[in-house]
Design a protein around this motif. Structure first.
Motif, PDB file in Angstrom:
ATOM      1  N   ILE A  85      30.639  95.572  39.499  1.00 36.48           N
ATOM      2  CA  ILE A  85      29.928  94.384  39.980  1.00 36.48           C
ATOM      3  C   ILE A  85      28.650  94.193  39.173  1.00 36.48           C
ATOM      4  N   ILE A  86      28.467  92.974  38.675  1.00 35.32           N
ATOM      5  CA  ILE A  86      27.258  92.618  37.928  1.00 35.32           C
ATOM      6  C   ILE A  86      26.654  91.385  38.598  1.00 35.32           C
ATOM      7  N   VAL A  87      25.340  91.440  38.900  1.00 35.82           N
ATOM      8  CA  VAL A  87      24.645  90.345  39.568  1.00 35.82           C
ATOM      9  C   VAL A  87      23.545  89.831  38.636  1.00 35.82           C
ATOM     10  N   TYR A  88      23.493  88.525  38.437  1.00 37.11           N
ATOM     11  CA  TYR A  88      22.467  87.941  37.564  1.00 37.11           C
ATOM     12  C   TYR A  88      22.239  86.486  37.925  1.00 37.11           C
ATOM     13  N   PRO A  89      21.131  85.852  37.578  1.00 37.79           N
ATOM     14  CA  PRO A  89      19.894  86.485  37.122  1.00 37.79           C
ATOM     15  C   PRO A  89      19.145  87.070  38.312  1.00 37.79           C
ATOM     16  N   ASN A  90      18.288  87.992  38.048  1.00 40.74           N
ATOM     17  CA  ASN A  90      17.488  88.626  39.086  1.00 40.74           C
ATOM     18  C   ASN A  90      16.194  89.095  38.448  1.00 40.74           C
ATOM     19  N   PRO A  91      15.067  88.479  38.783  1.00 41.50           N
ATOM     20  CA  PRO A  91      14.818  87.497  39.851  1.00 41.50           C
ATOM     21  C   PRO A  91      15.387  86.112  39.515  1.00 41.50           C
ATOM     22  N   THR A  92      15.462  85.277  40.555  1.00 49.56           N
ATOM     23  CA  THR A  92      16.041  83.942  40.413  1.00 49.56           C
ATOM     24  C   THR A  92      15.343  82.964  41.350  1.00 49.56           C
ATOM     25  N   SER A  93      15.617  81.680  41.146  1.00 51.56           N
ATOM     26  CA  SER A  93      15.035  80.674  42.034  1.00 51.56           C
ATOM     27  C   SER A  93      16.055  79.646  42.510  1.00 51.56           C
ATOM     28  N   ASP A  94      17.267  79.650  41.915  1.00 54.41           N
ATOM     29  CA  ASP A  94      18.229  78.622  42.330  1.00 54.41           C
ATOM     30  C   ASP A  94      19.624  79.138  42.668  1.00 54.41           C
ATOM     31  N   LYS A  95      20.119  80.118  41.937  1.00 53.09           N
ATOM     32  CA  LYS A  95      21.452  80.648  42.240  1.00 53.09           C
ATOM     33  C   LYS A  95      21.579  82.067  41.701  1.00 53.09           C
ATOM     34  N   ILE A  96      22.528  82.787  42.272  1.00 50.70           N
ATOM     35  CA  ILE A  96      22.898  84.086  41.730  1.00 50.70           C
ATOM     36  C   ILE A  96      24.395  84.061  41.445  1.00 50.70           C
ATOM     37  N   THR A  97      24.758  84.733  40.382  1.00 47.96           N
ATOM     38  CA  THR A  97      26.158  84.848  39.999  1.00 47.96           C
ATOM     39  C   THR A  97      26.569  86.298  40.162  1.00 47.96           C
ATOM     40  N   ILE A  98      27.730  86.503  40.770  1.00 51.85           N
ATOM     41  CA  ILE A  98      28.255  87.846  40.984  1.00 51.85           C
ATOM     42  C   ILE A  98      29.579  87.942  40.243  1.00 51.85           C
ATOM     43  N   ASP A  99      29.620  88.790  39.222  1.00 52.36           N
ATOM     44  CA  ASP A  99      30.872  89.076  38.512  1.00 52.36           C
ATOM     45  C   ASP A  99      31.504  90.300  39.160  1.00 52.36           C
ATOM     46  N   ILE A 100      32.722  90.147  39.643  1.00 45.79           N
ATOM     47  CA  ILE A 100      33.432  91.241  40.306  1.00 45.79           C
ATOM     48  C   ILE A 100      34.633  91.602  39.440  1.00 45.79           C
ATOM     49  N   ASN A 101      34.527  92.723  38.741  1.00 45.02           N
ATOM     50  CA  ASN A 101      35.613  93.211  37.899  1.00 45.02           C
ATOM     51  C   ASN A 101      36.440  94.182  38.735  1.00 45.02           C
ATOM     52  N   ASN A 102      37.361  93.616  39.466  1.00 50.58           N
ATOM     53  CA  ASN A 102      38.146  94.356  40.439  1.00 50.58           C
ATOM     54  C   ASN A 102      39.472  94.797  39.830  1.00 50.58           C
ATOM     55  N   SER A 103      39.976  95.891  40.322  1.00 48.97           N
ATOM     56  CA  SER A 103      41.246  96.397  39.799  1.00 48.97           C
ATOM     57  C   SER A 103      42.453  95.915  40.602  1.00 48.97           C
ATOM     58  N   LYS A 104      42.191  95.216  41.726  1.00 51.25           N
ATOM     59  CA  LYS A 104      43.299  94.735  42.553  1.00 51.25           C
ATOM     60  C   LYS A 104      42.860  93.525  43.366  1.00 51.25           C
ATOM     61  N   ASP A 105      43.830  92.781  43.882  1.00 49.47           N
ATOM     62  CA  ASP A 105      43.551  91.675  44.784  1.00 49.47           C
ATOM     63  C   ASP A 105      43.227  92.250  46.157  1.00 49.47           C
ATOM     64  N   VAL A 164      29.417  82.305  42.716  1.00 47.63           N
ATOM     65  CA  VAL A 164      28.080  81.754  42.554  1.00 47.63           C
ATOM     66  C   VAL A 164      27.551  81.379  43.932  1.00 47.63           C
ATOM     67  N   ILE A 165      26.344  81.842  44.244  1.00 41.86           N
ATOM     68  CA  ILE A 165      25.723  81.550  45.535  1.00 41.86           C
ATOM     69  C   ILE A 165      24.473  80.707  45.288  1.00 41.86           C
ATOM     70  N   ASP A 166      24.406  79.541  45.922  1.00 46.34           N
ATOM     71  CA  ASP A 166      23.244  78.657  45.827  1.00 46.34           C
ATOM     72  C   ASP A 166      22.170  79.176  46.786  1.00 46.34           C
ATOM     73  N   ILE A 167      21.001  79.506  46.254  1.00 43.47           N
ATOM     74  CA  ILE A 167      19.933  80.036  47.106  1.00 43.47           C
ATOM     75  C   ILE A 167      18.704  79.139  47.103  1.00 43.47           C
TER      76      ILE A 167
END
Length: 83
Positions: free
Chosen positions: A5-25, A54-57
């Motif tokens: 899991i990679i979260v960016y940008p941090n710090p942020t003011s408008d949104k955060i993006t979470i990349d989930i590199n998962n091995s299964k559904d 992507v989460i709008d904050i």
């Protein structure tokens, strides 16, 4: 799970993006909690391998939040700073 899991940008003011590199559904829960321990955002969903969320904050107050991403086996936690 947590290592993929990679979260960016941090710090942020408008949104955060979470990349989930998962091995299964599977089903995951994404939540944000403020410094008082109040859950201010929660989303449960099924994800596939290598998903991007992507989460709008923009409506969140400035401060520190705890991001939690969990599946049936593990939990990922990260501090998020909203400016």
């Amino acid at each position: 799970f947590a290592k993929g899991i990679i979260v960016y940008p941090n710090p942020t003011s408008d949104k955060i993006t979470i990349d989930i590199n998962n091995s299964k559904d599977e089903k995951i829960t994404i939540s944000l909690t403020n410094i008082l321990g109040q859950e201010v955002f929660v989303r449960q969903q099924s994800v596939t391998i290598n998903t991007k969320e992507v989460i709008d904050i923009t409506a969140f107050a400035k401060g520190i939040y705890c991001l939690e991403v969990k599946n049936s086996e593990a939990t990922f936690l990260q501090k998020i700073v909203v400016e």
